[in-house]
Design a protein around this motif. Structure first.
Motif, mmCIF file in Angstrom:
data_model
loop_
_atom_site.group_PDB
_atom_site.id
_atom_site.type_symbol
_atom_site.label_atom_id
_atom_site.label_comp_id
_atom_site.label_asym_id
_atom_site.label_seq_id
_atom_site.Cartn_x
_atom_site.Cartn_y
_atom_site.Cartn_z
ATOM 1 N N GLU A 173 0.842 -1.206 0.000
ATOM 2 C CA GLU A 173 0.000 0.000 0.000
ATOM 3 C C GLU A 173 0.872 1.250 0.000
ATOM 4 N N THR A 212 -3.585 4.782 3.262
ATOM 5 C CA THR A 212 -4.642 3.911 2.752
ATOM 6 C C THR A 212 -4.831 2.686 3.638
ATOM 7 N N LEU A 237 -10.845 6.952 2.290
ATOM 8 C CA LEU A 237 -10.638 6.854 0.848
ATOM 9 C C LEU A 237 -11.947 6.867 0.075
ATOM 10 N N SER A 238 -13.056 6.557 0.742
ATOM 11 C CA SER A 238 -14.373 6.610 0.101
ATOM 12 C C SER A 238 -14.954 8.018 0.093
ATOM 13 N N SER A 248 -8.740 4.177 6.487
ATOM 14 C CA SER A 248 -7.819 4.965 5.670
ATOM 15 C C SER A 248 -7.989 6.423 6.083
ATOM 16 N N VAL A 261 -8.775 12.595 -3.669
ATOM 17 C CA VAL A 261 -9.449 11.333 -3.358
ATOM 18 C C VAL A 261 -9.815 10.586 -4.641
ATOM 19 N N ALA A 262 -10.380 11.313 -5.612
ATOM 20 C CA ALA A 262 -10.809 10.666 -6.857
ATOM 21 C C ALA A 262 -9.630 10.125 -7.648
ATOM 22 N N ARG A 265 -8.064 7.063 -5.850
ATOM 23 C CA ARG A 265 -8.889 5.869 -6.008
ATOM 24 C C ARG A 265 -8.744 5.298 -7.425
ATOM 25 N N GLU A 266 -8.738 6.185 -8.391
ATOM 26 C CA GLU A 266 -8.616 5.725 -9.783
ATOM 27 C C GLU A 266 -7.292 5.010 -9.994
ATOM 28 N N LEU A 268 -5.415 3.505 -7.685
ATOM 29 C CA LEU A 268 -5.405 2.245 -6.941
ATOM 30 C C LEU A 268 -6.229 1.180 -7.656
ATOM 31 N N ASP A 269 -7.306 1.608 -8.307
ATOM 32 C CA ASP A 269 -8.138 0.652 -9.058
ATOM 33 C C ASP A 269 -7.374 0.044 -10.230
#
Length: 271
Positions: A173, A212, A237-238, A248, A261-262, A265-266, A268-269
């Protein structure tokens, strides 16, 4: 429903200042003194006599000033979870112990008071650099002067601190977050002290701090309270409001929060 609390935010802050200063005096006796260390999980998780004695001194002050409050602390036999009802003090006697035992000045003594699980006052002092960060209600101070989060909005200009311990299971992470900072933001600061990192976000010295993985209450609550008092945002993170039990932590100046944040997340996805 929590119990009625008889201390104002200002009174809580005064106790926080007194207790952190008392703990810092103990810690400073051992700083760069060549003391021996023990280890918790592994060789990167030291604990020293300074941690234990500083926490004991802080508890002495709290027992005198606020005897009804619960004590949550990293060392000794203090409880390890934040109560959801009533008042509690959360202690990190030395945040940045690896720095401390190596003679690095970036370590802090940190304290937060919560009521019904929510922070109401916090103080973090860095005695080796002569800096104290503190927040009661909606104002954060550094050395008695009001400050606030930065006003930067360009991702390429952001200075960001990853906040991670050194557990083996979290290293992947950590790699993902540092890669994100290097490739999509401005610059990275790994300070080795989560509370110091968050206090610096609160006062605009850096722009964000990211973890995270779940971080303990003593590593985060004081600093998260200061970031909010300085006008910033702290979520998971959400994007949900961060609490001491969140899995997180994303703390920013607020202006860049949704973008960070966005984009995190993108990334990490994709990984």
């Amino acid at each position: 429903m929590g119990r009625t609390d008889n201390l104002t935010a200002d009174a809580s802050l005064a106790i926080a200042r007194e207790a952190t200063e008392a703990g810092a005096k103990i810690a400073c006796r051992y700083f760069r003194a060549g003391i021996d260390n023990e280890f918790k999980r592994d060789r990167m998780d030291p604990v020293s006599k300074a941690d234990q004695e500083a926490q004991a001194r802080i508890i002495d002050v709290l027992d005198e000033r606020d005897p009804a409050a619960a004590i949550v602390g990293e060392e000794n036999d203090a409880r390890k979870t934040v109560p959801e009802s009533g008042a509690a003090w959360i202690i990190d006697p030395i945040d940045g112990t690896n720095n401390f035992v190596r003679g690095n000045r970036l370590w802090s003594v940190s304290l937060a008071r919560t009521v019904d699980g929510e922070p109401v006052a916090a103080a973090t002092t860095l005695p080796a650099t002569d800096d104290t960060y503190a927040a009661g209600g909606d104002v954060v101070e550094r050395n008695g002067v009001d400050h606030s989060v930065s006003d930067r909005t360009d991702p390429a200009s952001l200075i960001v601190a990853p906040i991670f311990g050194l557990k083996q299971r979290d290293r992947d992470e950590y790699d993902h977050v540092t890669s994100y900072i290097h490739h999509e933001l401005g610059d990275l600061r790994r300070l080795g002290s989560g509370q110091t990192s968050l206090a610096m976000v609160a006062c605009g010295e850096i722009d964000a701090a990211i973890s995270t993985v779940h971080m303990t209450a003593w590593d985060t609550v004081a600093g998260a309270h200061m970031v909010r008092a300085g006008g910033g945002r702290v979520t998971d993170l959400s994007g949900d409001r961060w609490r001491h039990d969140s899995d997180s932590l994303i703390a920013t100046n607020g202006a860049v929060h949704e973008d960070v944040v966005a984009s995190l997340r993108e990334r990490l996805d994709r990984e």
